[in-house]
Design an enzyme around this catalytic site. Sequence first.
Site, PDB file in Angstrom:
ATOM      1  N   MET A  65       0.826  -1.199   0.000  1.00  0.00           N
ATOM      2  CA  MET A  65       0.000   0.000   0.000  1.00  0.00           C
ATOM      3  C   MET A  65       0.865   1.256   0.000  1.00  0.00           C
ATOM      4  O   MET A  65       0.390   2.345   0.320  1.00  0.00           O
ATOM      5  CB  MET A  65      -0.953   0.006   1.199  1.00  0.00           C
TER       6      MET A  65
ATOM      7  N   HIS B 134       9.366  -3.650   3.323  1.00  0.00           N
ATOM      8  CA  HIS B 134       8.865  -3.843   1.963  1.00  0.00           C
ATOM      9  C   HIS B 134      10.010  -4.145   0.996  1.00  0.00           C
ATOM     10  O   HIS B 134       9.911  -5.029   0.134  1.00  0.00           O
ATOM     11  CB  HIS B 134       8.143  -2.590   1.466  1.00  0.00           C
TER      12      HIS B 134
ATOM     13  N   GLN C 214     -10.505  -2.521   2.679  1.00  0.00           N
ATOM     14  CA  GLN C 214     -10.048  -3.142   3.914  1.00  0.00           C
ATOM     15  C   GLN C 214      -9.985  -2.174   5.089  1.00  0.00           C
ATOM     16  O   GLN C 214      -9.515  -2.536   6.169  1.00  0.00           O
ATOM     17  CB  GLN C 214      -8.683  -3.805   3.705  1.00  0.00           C
TER      18      GLN C 214
ATOM     19  N   GLY D 138       4.958 -10.466   3.956  1.00  0.00           N
ATOM     20  CA  GLY D 138       5.690 -10.448   5.213  1.00  0.00           C
ATOM     21  C   GLY D 138       4.956 -11.188   6.315  1.00  0.00           C
ATOM     22  O   GLY D 138       3.726 -11.147   6.407  1.00  0.00           O
TER      23      GLY D 138
ATOM     24  N   LYS E 166       4.961 -10.325   9.317  1.00  0.00           N
ATOM     25  CA  LYS E 166       4.447  -9.410  10.336  1.00  0.00           C
ATOM     26  C   LYS E 166       2.919  -9.427  10.330  1.00  0.00           C
ATOM     27  O   LYS E 166       2.290  -9.375  11.386  1.00  0.00           O
ATOM     28  CB  LYS E 166       4.948  -7.986  10.106  1.00  0.00           C
ATOM     29  N   ASP E 167       2.326  -9.507   9.155  1.00  0.00           N
ATOM     30  CA  ASP E 167       0.872  -9.674   9.034  1.00  0.00           C
ATOM     31  C   ASP E 167       0.586 -11.177   8.962  1.00  0.00           C
ATOM     32  O   ASP E 167       0.194 -11.705   7.923  1.00  0.00           O
ATOM     33  CB  ASP E 167       0.362  -8.942   7.802  1.00  0.00           C
TER      34      ASP E 167
ATOM     35  N   GLN F 173      -2.894 -12.475   7.978  1.00  0.00           N
ATOM     36  CA  GLN F 173      -3.133 -12.141   6.578  1.00  0.00           C
ATOM     37  C   GLN F 173      -2.415 -13.120   5.655  1.00  0.00           C
ATOM     38  O   GLN F 173      -2.987 -13.592   4.661  1.00  0.00           O
ATOM     39  CB  GLN F 173      -2.661 -10.720   6.291  1.00  0.00           C
TER      40      GLN F 173
END
Length: 282
Positions: free
Chosen positions: A26, A33, A57, A148, A150-151, A154
């Site tokens: 995003m 990233h 979202q 990643g 981290k999510d 997701q």
Amino acid sequence: MKIVHSVAELRQTLASAQRPAFVPTMGNLHEGHLSLIRQARPLGDVSVASIFVNRLQFLPHEDFDSYPRTWEADCAKLEAAGCDVLFAPREVDLYPEPQTFKVQPDPALADLLEGEFRPGFFTGVCTVVMKLFSAVFAGHAEGVSVFGKKDYQQLMVIQRMVQQFALPITVLGAETTRSEAGLALSSRNGYLSEAERAEALQLSLALRGLGREALAAAHALPQQREALEAAALGALKARGWAPDYLTVRRRSDLQAPQAGDPLVVLGAARLGSTRLIDNLEI
């Protein structure tokens, strides 16, 4: 680096590729990233990144309008990281008409943790990722996409979606990029004041502490595990945080663990006006 804005132009650009390697973002890019781009590059014959702030979202009270948009800096960082193609659609390019068809993820995975506190979030994520996958990978026998860890939830939702729709895409999870102090890098870290940034490390420290206690009590009853989680929540609250959850789950499906299950500790909490998430596999 070639920059394209429409789905048709992207497909034309990638027509000769055999195996695109794709990283969706995003924008407001940071080293986390860029590490995904660098990991994706050798996995395909063309590296593709996208920048799109996905309205679907965000809940009505969340930060869609104020979400940081840093276009020129993002382009420079991607080019320096070796990205071949940047797909940067406008909203009208990706959603030329109201998106009434949506991807509804499995509630057993998507309606807990983040899905409980952000209802509809994963429907928005799955819908935009499916559209991005369609734009990037259409006409290709195979592809790879890097997300990643981290999510964490997701990543699991997207992997399950790809599996159930039999998409010819390998979805890989990359380790969380952290600052030298251990703070998980996030676009929303930019909202933090200097004092909040120093305090933000307490979320990962709380997860590490909870993880140690969970491993030490590997055969504990559910009530004992819940007591450990409640104590970790209380400690963060005492520091001025507003936590949504700090919890120990099994990695395979994020359900309550049984003895012997590989574990992950996950947390989400608001520090001031900024909501942060983190996790740790233990």
